[in-house]
Each structure stands twice: as structure tokens, then as C-alpha cells.
Design an enzyme around this catalytic site. Structure first.
Site, PDB file in Angstrom:
ATOM      1  N   LYS A   1       0.849  -1.184   0.000  1.00  0.00           N
ATOM      2  CA  LYS A   1       0.000   0.000   0.000  1.00  0.00           C
ATOM      3  C   LYS A   1       0.889   1.240   0.000  1.00  0.00           C
ATOM      4  O   LYS A   1       1.800   1.363   0.817  1.00  0.00           O
ATOM      5  CB  LYS A   1      -0.919  -0.018   1.231  1.00  0.00           C
TER       6      LYS A   1
ATOM      7  N   GLU B   1     -19.098  -6.331  10.476  1.00  0.00           N
ATOM      8  CA  GLU B   1     -20.067  -5.565  11.260  1.00  0.00           C
ATOM      9  C   GLU B   1     -21.091  -6.463  11.955  1.00  0.00           C
ATOM     10  O   GLU B   1     -21.478  -6.197  13.100  1.00  0.00           O
ATOM     11  CB  GLU B   1     -20.795  -4.573  10.350  1.00  0.00           C
TER      12      GLU B   1
ATOM     13  N   ARG C   1     -25.201  -2.906   7.829  1.00  0.00           N
ATOM     14  CA  ARG C   1     -24.790  -4.279   7.538  1.00  0.00           C
ATOM     15  C   ARG C   1     -24.982  -5.188   8.757  1.00  0.00           C
ATOM     16  O   ARG C   1     -24.963  -6.408   8.629  1.00  0.00           O
ATOM     17  CB  ARG C   1     -23.330  -4.306   7.083  1.00  0.00           C
TER      18      ARG C   1
END
Length: 635
Positions: free
Chosen positions: A286, A372, A400
Site C-alpha cells: 500500500k 459488522e 450491515r
């Protein structure tokens, strides 16, 4: 326009068809230009940054090798999609990302035919791509379908549901899943999968053999080195078995270096010709190619505009605390006073304000990764054994976990506090991150107390109220800075279901829920109206509302939530249940998904700024404009 002297290849790419005109040996140079252009453009506009830098080579390889948009590439989350947008006709507009009328920050189907599936939240790519593959097979076409999913997104249960389905199908679907493994979500990844992938890519034996082979064989493009790379895919299983994906029914390839463009193209070319469910595991970094982003992968996940030669520089001067800051301080103070408090977040330590808590109370801090549903039921389990869990979660992310909120928390009446960040109008991230539905989906749940603070002090007191309440409670607050009211450092509570009259007036009572109180006060003072800080969406202050109904000719409710089923609907329902006939004007967000723009622009578009509220009131009750004498200019 893109400067052809600085970007001689990229400036000629208006679509992937243009990219495919380049010879394979030119692609590394194309990738270098794409990386430099991304750094320049995001430095100008701000936006998601590190993830895009990590997939430059992968994006280039996919669009060069596959016949997009006929072949389908499905991106997960979308944080990494800026290079994809640059190569698919949006190069010269990428600097408008997140701005009103500009390029969307995530893949969006109505923006481009290359954005095959709209996305903003994680872990949907495999399910969507599998659905496409099934539909294509039924239609009898040969279209290729590729899902690109990060190892962070792979921590969510939905990804495994899709893998389980795809791997068990007979006949096998023609589907390629690319696991982009950079060991990061927004924060560092957590959980058992992360450890497994770390073992696969961090084996000392494997890496020692690999590095020794490189030195022995020399040029990686010569036949001996290419042969050993192919052989490695076979013998690496002795040290780092790919059992998980193989047992789920996928044909596993990897791991390979996601920044080695020739190796990527070679692997993808092979996989493109294979049938069945394939999984390619690539290792990326990243922030690749921008040293500051590689060194601070969390800080450079998303950035404000910056000078690439200097990097992101913190702005000087004091700033107002955000509501997230208020929550962060409160959580640590509450934990000091309440040893049963536990803090839970679904992979949003920084965004939800749990960094300090994770350091001061590591044994009471739980990052459950992008899960979640699990976060909510985990809290329910903790509460079942007497703990006091606090779930810190974005409004749109709680959607969610809604089934778990209803079934696992509310039905059983468990003592769980939901600290709901990014509620109401959020802004530049667009519809997928808007918190415009939470009051509607929360207030219909039995046993749940729902609060909306008007300022920082009230937010802190509501959090304490929710923690002390012996049952499920939710405090929803907006993104960004508050009003400048000092939050304090105590743990005082508010009486449940009690509103506050902020101004006594005549004619109409403005009932403000949460962040729109300041607007209500400004308009109320101008038109001589009563202004009420409602504080509680559920339960409502019944006694005060009935008193005000007797004294006023109408109510106007204000909320930064959709009108349908929102807080204002609760007021109308209460009046109806009590047999009170009174005009009620509901002011809130429209029955539409918000697009990306600033919070201020979106509020103004919805008529929820002072000018819009005043206009709506005068349109409904024209006499309000005549009720006060005209103001005389000073001087």
C-alpha cells in the site's frame, strides 16, 4: 489536459483500447507514468491515495490483457479504483474526485461502462462477480469476469459466503478472484486470516530459498529463472499450503509479486485461458512508489490536497474538536470509571476514534476486522455475561449489522451502546457512506433508546446516558467538527426522553433533532418562533409535545435524516395517537440517495440551511413573514 511531454504514453490513453495498442515491453513505463500521475492528481484534489498506488501494475495488467468493458472487472470497496478511472476515460477529470459534479470516489455504474458494479463498502466483489459469471453462462457468452478483493475485505463473512458458493458449484463457474494482499485495511489487518497469509508470505524457509535462487540464477527474465518461478508454485506448498482456498473449491495460484508487471501478465495470461474457479494471490505494498505513503500507510490511506514534494503537512493552529474526538475522550474517561466497559470496532480504529482507547486499554479493545455483523453479536454476547460493550461504528456500516441489532441485541434487551459516527449528511464519499437512513431504521426497533446531540457537550452526556441505561441505546452524531461548545470532562447523564426548550416564541414550534439545532435557532429568532432541542428520537418527550401542541398553531420538524419514517414521523405518530390534529411540516432529507459533494452543499440542496428552512416555513405559513416588523438597518 494531460501534459504529453511529462506523460508521453499516458496522455495517449483515453480508454483501455488505447492501452492495448502498446507492446508488452512498454507497460512498465506506462505504469510508471500512471503512478506519477496519480500522485500528482491526488495531491491536487485529495482523496483515497495509498490503495491506488498499490495496484498500479495490477490495474495496468488487467486492462491490457482483458477486453474491458466486454470483460468484467469488479473492484472491491473502491479505495483502489483511481488508477482504473484514469485508464478508462476519466484521466483529465480525476482531479475533481469527491467534488460536486466531479468524478465519484468509488466505482459507479452510471458514471462509466467500465465501472461494472457500484461499490463503497467492502467484501461484495466475489458475490457480484459470481452473479455475473452465472448470468453470462446462462446467456451463453464467453465474457471473462474478474473480482479484485483485498486481504482486508477478505475478513468479512460475505466474502466467504461467496467463496463457499462458487467453490461448491457444479459445473464450476468461470471466475477469477484476485486476492490483493497488502496486509492492510485502513488500519493494520487483524484476525486469523491475516496470520495465515502472513505465514504464507513470510516463511523464512521459503523466502530464503527464493532470495538464494534469485542470486544464483541472476536475470529474472532468463529461462532458468522463469523455470524456477514456475517450479516455486509447486514446491511452496511444502512450506505454506494453500489449503483454505483449495478446500473451498478454488484453484490457487501464488503468491506472486504484485509489482512485477511481467510476472503478473504471465500469471494472468495463463489464468485467463483456464476454466473454473481460480484464485490468484498477489502481494502488494500500500502506497507503493511514494516513500512517505509506504512509511505511513494509515496516514496516507486518504488525504487532503498536498504538495507531493513535501507530503501531507499538518495544519497549524487550534481546531475545533470533532464529534469523533469527543467520543474518543469520553470512551477513555468512561473506561476509567467503569471496568466492565469494552470497546468494539469493525476495522475502523482511526475513523471511529479508538486509537487512544486501544493504547490505554488494550485488553478491553476489540477490532473484529471488517465484520459488522460479528461486531454487534459479539457485543450481545459480552452483555449477556454482564459486560458493558460500546460498539463504535459508522451509520452506513451499521446497516450491515441491522439483523443482529434487532435479533441479537434488541429482542433480548441487552445492554449495548452504539456510538454511531458519520450520521446524517456525510458529504464527499457519496451515497454509499451517507448516514441519512439511521433514524428511520433505528426508531422502529423496540427496546432501543435513540439520541441525537446538538453539540459536543450534549454528545458526551448522551454517551454517558446510553452507557448507564440498562438496555440497548444509540447515540448518532455527524462527521466533522462540532459547534465549538466545550464537551467537559464529567460523565453526567440526561433524563431519558426529555427535550429542552431553547427559545419561547409564538405561532410555530420548530422541533430540531440533533445537528440542525443551530439552523432552527437562527430561523426561530428571525421569525419569532419557539425552538426545541428534542434530544431524544426515541422515546419522544410526550408531555412537552402535547403542551406545545396546545399553545401553537403548527409544528415543523428538522432532521438530517430522510423524512420517510424519520424523527418527524415519530412526532406525527404521537400526535395522531393522542387524537391531536395539528399541521406538521417535516423538513429533512429527500427520498433520494445523496451524491458526492460537501456537507454544506448537500444540506443547502435539501433545503436544510437557514435560507431553505425559512423559505419552507413561509411557504407553509405565509403570515410568519408578517408577524414581525421589518428590521431597521443600524446607523
Amino acid at each position: 489536459m494531460t501534459d504529453p511531454t511529462r506523460y508521453p504514453r499516458l496522455s495517449r490513453i483515453d480508454s483501455p483500447a488505447d492501452l492495448r495498442r502498446f507492446d508488452e515491453d512498454e507497460l512498465p513505463a506506462v505504469a510508471d507514468e500512471l503512478r506519477a500521475y496519480l500522485i500528482e492528481s491526488v495531491g491536487r484534489s485529495g482523496g483515497h491515495f495509498g490503495a491506488g498506488l498499490g495496484v498500479i501494475e495490477l490495474t495496468t495488467a488487467l486492462h491490457w490483457l482483458y477486453d474491458t468493458p466486454e470483460d468484467r472487472i469488479v473492484w472491491d470497496v473502491g479505495h483502489q479504483c483511481y488508477p482504473h478511472k484514469i485508464l478508462t476515460g476519466r484521466r483529465d477529470r480525476i482531479h475533481t474526485v469527491k467534488q460536486k459534479g466531479g468524478v465519484a470516489p468509488f466505482p459507479k455504474r452510471d458514471e462509466s461502462e467500465y465501472d461494472t458494479f457500484g461499490v463503497g463498502h467492502s467484501s461484495t466483489s466475489i458475490s457480484a462477480a459470481l452473479g455475473m459469471a452465472i448470468a453470462n453462462a446462462r446467456a451463453g457468452n464467453e465474457r471473462k469476469v474478474v473480482a479484485v478483493i483485498g486481504d482486508g475485505a477478505m475478513t468479512a463473512g460475505m466474502a466467504y459466503e461467496a467463496l463457499n458458493h462458487a467453490g461448491g458449484m457444479d459445473p464450476e463457474p468461470d471466475l477469477l478472484v484476485i486476492l490483493n494482499d497488502n496486509r492492510m485495511s485502513i488500519s493494520e489487518n487483524v484476525g486469523g486470516l491475516t496470520r495465515m497469509l502472513g505465514r504464507m508470505t513470510g516463511s523464512k524457509t521459503l523466502n530464503a530459498l527464493r532470495e538464494g535462487g534469485k542470486k544464483l540464477l541472476g536475470d529474472k527474465n532468463k529461462p532458468p529463472a522463469r523455470f524456477v518461478r514456475r517450479w516455486e508454485e509447486h514446491w511452496k506448498g511444502m512450506f505454506v499450503p494453500s489449503t483454505l482456498f483449495e478446500e473451498m473449491g478454488f484453484h490457487y495460484t501464488g503468491p506472486i509479486d504484485g509489482h512485477d508487471l511481467p510476472a503478473l501478465i504471465g500469471a494472468l495470461r495463463t489464468l485467463k485461458g483456464l476454466k473454473g474457479a481460480q484464485l490468484l494471490h498477489v502481494i502488494t505494498t500500500k502506497g507503493k512508489g511514494y516513500e512517505l505513503a509506504e512509511g505511513d500507510q494509515i496516514g496516507y490511506h486518504a488525504v487532503s490536497p498536498f504538495d507531493p514534494s513535501l507530503g501531507v503537512v499538518a495544519k497549524g493552529g487550534a481546531k475545533k474538536p470533532t464529534y469523533t474526538d469527543v467520543f474518543s475522550d469520553w470512551l477513555c474517561d468512561a473506561a476509567a470509571a467503569e471496568p466492565r466497559l469494552m470497546g468494539i470496532t469493525p476495522a475502523m480504529r482511526e475513523g471511529s476514534g479508538l486509537v487512544r482507547f486501544s493504547k490505554e486499554y488494550p485488553e478491553r479493545y476489540f477490532d473484529v476486522a471488517i465484520a459488522e455483523q460479528h461486531a454487534v453479536t459479539l457485543a450481545a454476547g459480552m452483555a449477556a455475561e454482564g459486560a458493558k460493550p460500546v460498539v463504535a461504528i459508522y451509520s452506513s456500516f451499521l446497516q450491515r449489522g441491522y439483523d443482529q441489532l434487532v435479533h441479537d441485541v434488541a429482542i433480548q434487551g441487552f445492554d449495548v451502546l452504539f456510538a454511531i459516527d458519520r450520521a446524517g449528511v456525510v458529504g464527499p464519499d457519496g451515497a454509499t457512506h451517507a448516514g441519512n437512513l439511521d433514524l428511520s431504521y433505528l426508531r422502529c426497533v423496540p427496546n432501543l433508546v435513540v439520541m441525537a446531540p446538538a453539540d459536543e457537550r450534549e454528545a458526551r452526556r448522551m454517551l454517558s446516558t446510553g452507557l448507564q441505561y440498562p438496555g440497548p441505546a444509540a447515540v448518532r452524531y455527524p462527521r466533522g467538527a462540532g459547534t465549538g461548545v466545550a464537551a467537559g470532562d464529567d460523565l453526567d447523564t440526561l433524563p431519558i426522553g426529555r427535550a429542552e426548550v431553547r427559545r419561547r416564541g409564538t405561532g410555530i414550534a420548530l422541533l430540531a433533532f440533533g445537528a440542525l439545532l443551530r439552523v432552527a435557532e437562527a430561523v426561530g429568532a428571525e421569525l419569532g418562533l419557539t425552538v426545541v432541542n428534542m434530544r431524544f428520537v426515541k422515546p419522544l418527550d410526550r408531555d412537552l409535545l402535547l403542551e406545545l401542541a396546545r399553545e401553537h398553531e403548527g409544528f415543523a420538524t428538522l432532521e438530517d435524516n430522510v423524512v420517510m419514517g424519520g424523527a418527524g414521523s415519530g412526532v406525527a405518530e404521537l400526535l395522531n395517537a393522542e387524537g391531536v390534529v395539528l399541521p406538521v411540516l417535516h423538513l429533512g432529507l429527500p427520498d433520494a440517495f445523496q451524491q458526492h459533494a460537501s456537507r454544506e452543499d448537500l444540506l443547502a440542496e435539501a433545503g436544510l440551511d437557514a435560507a431553505g428552512v425559512r423559505a419552507a416555513l413561509l411557504a407553509r405559513w405565509p403570515r410568519l413573514g408578517e408577524a414581525r416588523p421589518p428590521r431597521v438597518a443600524a446607523g
